[in-house]
Write an enzyme that holds these catalytic residues in place. Structure first.
Site, mmCIF file in Angstrom:
data_model
loop_
_atom_site.group_PDB
_atom_site.id
_atom_site.type_symbol
_atom_site.label_atom_id
_atom_site.label_comp_id
_atom_site.label_asym_id
_atom_site.label_seq_id
_atom_site.Cartn_x
_atom_site.Cartn_y
_atom_site.Cartn_z
ATOM 1 C CG HIS A 296 31.556 26.732 36.700
ATOM 2 N ND1 HIS A 296 32.528 27.451 36.047
ATOM 3 C CD2 HIS A 296 31.858 25.426 36.490
ATOM 4 C CE1 HIS A 296 33.360 26.608 35.454
ATOM 5 N NE2 HIS A 296 32.985 25.376 35.712
ATOM 6 N NE ARG B 128 38.821 28.057 35.235
ATOM 7 C CZ ARG B 128 38.230 27.467 36.263
ATOM 8 N NH1 ARG B 128 38.875 27.330 37.403
ATOM 9 N NH2 ARG B 128 36.998 27.021 36.176
#
Ligand code: FAD
Length: 643
Positions: free
Chosen positions: A250, A270
């Protein structure tokens, strides 16, 4: 004959995360007497940690979304290596599984007009993740547990016993799948963590739902249970593992302070507008949009920013590229000397949203940084870097029934199963995977058990061998006279360091060869891992047993990664940087070198795993027709295009 206690059930589900609980609910609803066994406390599975949401094309926020778009995104994210039938079933069935959760009491965040709200995530064309703030996994597990309790109350009303048809054995670990003389599954061998007591649950159907493998790596977002047990149990029972080289790093784990390195910073940061910057303040992701995604991502910051309010007329910002792309970009920035002070990059929401919105939309992130790193994310940027997060490789299963290949009675669902996500999973596609394939595994496991005329009979020799194997750490031989046996904690640390340094996010042939050498040494030493004391809650003993699993899984990852001479999704070779269309048709299967399931007979130095290549199944034409020809040219092999 062994004196180990025996219990009889129809279906036993190993694991009480989202996949295991959904499988258990389905099996019980099909009428099977179902046992669930988990090595942590009931309710404390890894699924609880899931933050961002569950992907399902419900079209609540953008009505252009439907299962076909979700299917396309999933195949693109997995770089077309997905078992396409799984990706199809997943995209078609995920909305029903989310609505079903709601009818069972899940409380999702809402849109202004009262529908289940959906948020943006990397690789998803439309807002698609149903969520509960950044605590979605907690709500999912709470709801499934509540459903289990409801079923148990029903059984009490009908039969006077809450556990007549559905029972949870918590804090118990399975160490072997037991089979009969014909190779059919007939139960599991387990120990109770608190007392050390052994017992066997006899059942003709076993569903493995044990999650991932992250604890084989040093920097990981995964919880302590992720020692690859289910992967190893399946291998030892004779089922192959599929495409184990694909491990997802990740892009955004915490990098500081060292004690919390690896803890996840959810992608919703995000998705909700957070941006990545390097030490020069540059939004560097615009420099890392690969050709295959060029047409779908914004070319300028202005366009990327407009997309949040007007997604139909602008392209998404490259911070929302699939995870493998973002992780590699961060890695490159740090390597080029443009990293943050503690070896990551900056992820900023403080200049993008007012403080109260940050606290409302990202409550766990706000507290995580405040409490663990003394950083106020409403006022300053977070420092983040890649962390081992998810394994795409897993037990090779039949797409429709979740049956493990080659072992009658064995099923697998959730992170432990391979195929669904191809070479890279999109965020949010795991929680939906757990529900879609958890349900299917429970359904088929129950049907299989009900359809048997005669139940397979436990082979006593296997029970005795499992008990002897589990007790070996108490009588481990010292490496040399007078020296203590090997320490399991030291071995674990060395294993994690090896995988992190030599089979991590960027891979090179000599390093992987070195890793295999190191793993061979660790395997020999692990046979001499010893513990003191007794069987009552003895974590050193538990770890020595888990080491067998981590070593097996790590060897699978290293061997398959060395074999695949291309870069695709969660497998990046510095010496083979491009995606090679010829590899699209290749699956790598890992099998135990000793087909009888023994480890003692395999040469501990040469290795325990043998690799096989097989050709992927051709994608059904109506599904291929969902893509533009120009896009397919980027992925498919010459023969496939020709066909
Ligand atoms: P788990 O939930 O891990 O359950 C495994 C179970 O198996 C546990 O009960 C464990 O005790 C048991 N077990 C293991 N070994 C044994 C054994 N030998 N014997 C008995 N029991 C055993 N995915 C998304 O889709 N959306 C997200 O927003 C998201 N956020 C995430 C955030 C974090 C921090 C992390 C780490 C992951 C996230 N993921 C997310 C991924 C997702 O959470 C996991 O892939 C998923 O929860 C795995 O579920 P599972 O049911 O397969 O396994």
């Amino acid at each position: 004959m062994s004196q180990v206690e025996r219990l009889q059930w129809d279906v036993v589900v190993v694991g009480a995360g989202g996949a295991g609980l959904r499988a258990a609910i389905e099996a019980r609803e099909q009428g099977a007497r179902t046992a669930v066994i988990c090595k942590s406390l009931f309710g404390k599975a890894h699924t609880v940690m899931a933050e961002g949401g569950i992907a399902a094309a419900m079209g609540n926020v953008n009505d252009h979304d439907d299962w076909r778009v979700h299917f396309r995104d999933t195949m693109r994210g997995g770089k077309f290596l997905n078992q396409w039938r799984m990706a199809e079933l997943h995209a078609r069935e995920a909305p029903d599984r989310v609505w079903e959760l709601e009818t069972w009491g899940a409380l999702f965040d809402r849109t202004a007009d009262g529908r289940i709200s959906q948020r943006n995530f990397g690789g998803h064309e439309y807002p698609r993740l149903a969520h509960v703030g950044d605590r979605t996994g907690l709500e999912l597990i709470r709801t499934l547990q509540q459903k289990i309790v409801e079923l148990q109350q029903e059984d009490h009303r009908e039969l006077g016993d809450y556990e007549a048809r559905l029972k949870v054995f918590q804090e118990c670990t399975v160490t072997r799948i037991v089979k009969d003389a014909d190779g059919k599954v007939c139960g599991v061998f387990c120990y109770e963590r608190e007392s050390g007591r052994f017992f066997v649950i006899e059942a003709p159907s076993v569903v493995i739902a044990t999650g991932g493998i992250g604890k084989s790596f040093k920097v990981t977002s995964n919880s302590w249970e992720y020692t690859g047990d289910g992967h190893a149990l399946a291998l030892l029972a004779g089922a192959p593992l599929l495409n184990m080289e694909f491990v997802q790093f990740h892009p955004t784990g915490m990098v500081w302070p060292p004690s919390v390195k690896g803890i996840l910073v959810t992608e919703s940061v995000r998705g909700d507008g957070g941006v990545l910057r390097n030490s020069e303040g540059k939004r560097f992701m615009f420099d890392y949009i690969p050709d295959v995604f060029k047409e779908k991502y914004a070319e300028s910051e202005a366009e990327g920013d407009r997309w949040y309010d007007d997604p139909d007329h602008n392209r998404r910002p490259p911070e929302l590229l699939p995870r493998d792309e973002v992780a590699r970009a961060i890695n490159s920035e740090v390597k080029a000397g443009r990293g943050s002070p503690h070896g990551g990059v900056f992820l900023d929401v403080s200049t993008r949203m007012p403080p109260d919105v940050v606290r409302r939309r990202l409550p766990s992130m706000y507290h995580q940084f405040k409490e663990l790193a003394d950083v106020d994310i409403t006022a300053e940027a977070m420092e983040v870097g890649p962390t081992c997060h998810y394994v795409m490789g897993g037990i090779a299963v039949d797409s429709d029934s979740a049956a493990a290949r080659g072992v009658p009675g064995l099923y697998a669902a959730g992170e432990v199963a391979g195929g669904m996500h191809g070479s890279n999973r999109l965020g949010g596609n795991s929680l939906s995977d757990l529900l879609v394939f958890g349900r299917r595994a429970g359904l088929h496991a129950a049907r299989y058990a009900a359809g048997l005329d005669v139940r397979p009979v436990v082979d006593e020799g296997q029970v005795d061998a499992a008990a002897a194997e589990a007790l070996r750490p108490f009588s481990a031989e010292a490496p040399e006279e007078g020296a203590p046996p090997e320490n399991p904690y030291t071995l674990h640390q060395e294993l994690q360091q090896t995988m992190n340094d030599l089979v991590g996010i960027i891979r090179r042939e000599p390093e992987m060869a070195e890793a295999l050498q190191k793993l061979a040494e660790l395997r020999v030493r692990a046979r001499r891992a010893g513990v003191e004391g007794h069987r009552q809650f003895n974590p050193g003993w538990h770890l020595s047993l888990d080491l067998r699993n981590m070593l097996l899984v790590s060897e699978c990852i290293a061997r398959a990664a060395l074999e695949r001479t291309e870069s695709r999704g969660g497998h990046t070779r510095e010496d083979w940087p491009g995606m090679d269309r010829r590899w699209r048709r290749a699956n790598l299967l890992c099998r135990l070198a000793d087909p009888t399931g023994g480890l003692a007979a395999t040469d501990p130095v040469r290795g325990q795993i043998r690799l096989e290549r097989e050709e992927t199944e051709p994608i059904r034409p109506d599904l291929l027709a969902l893509f533009d020809k120009e896009e397919l040219v980027k992925y498919l092999s010459e023969e496939e295009l020709h066909e």
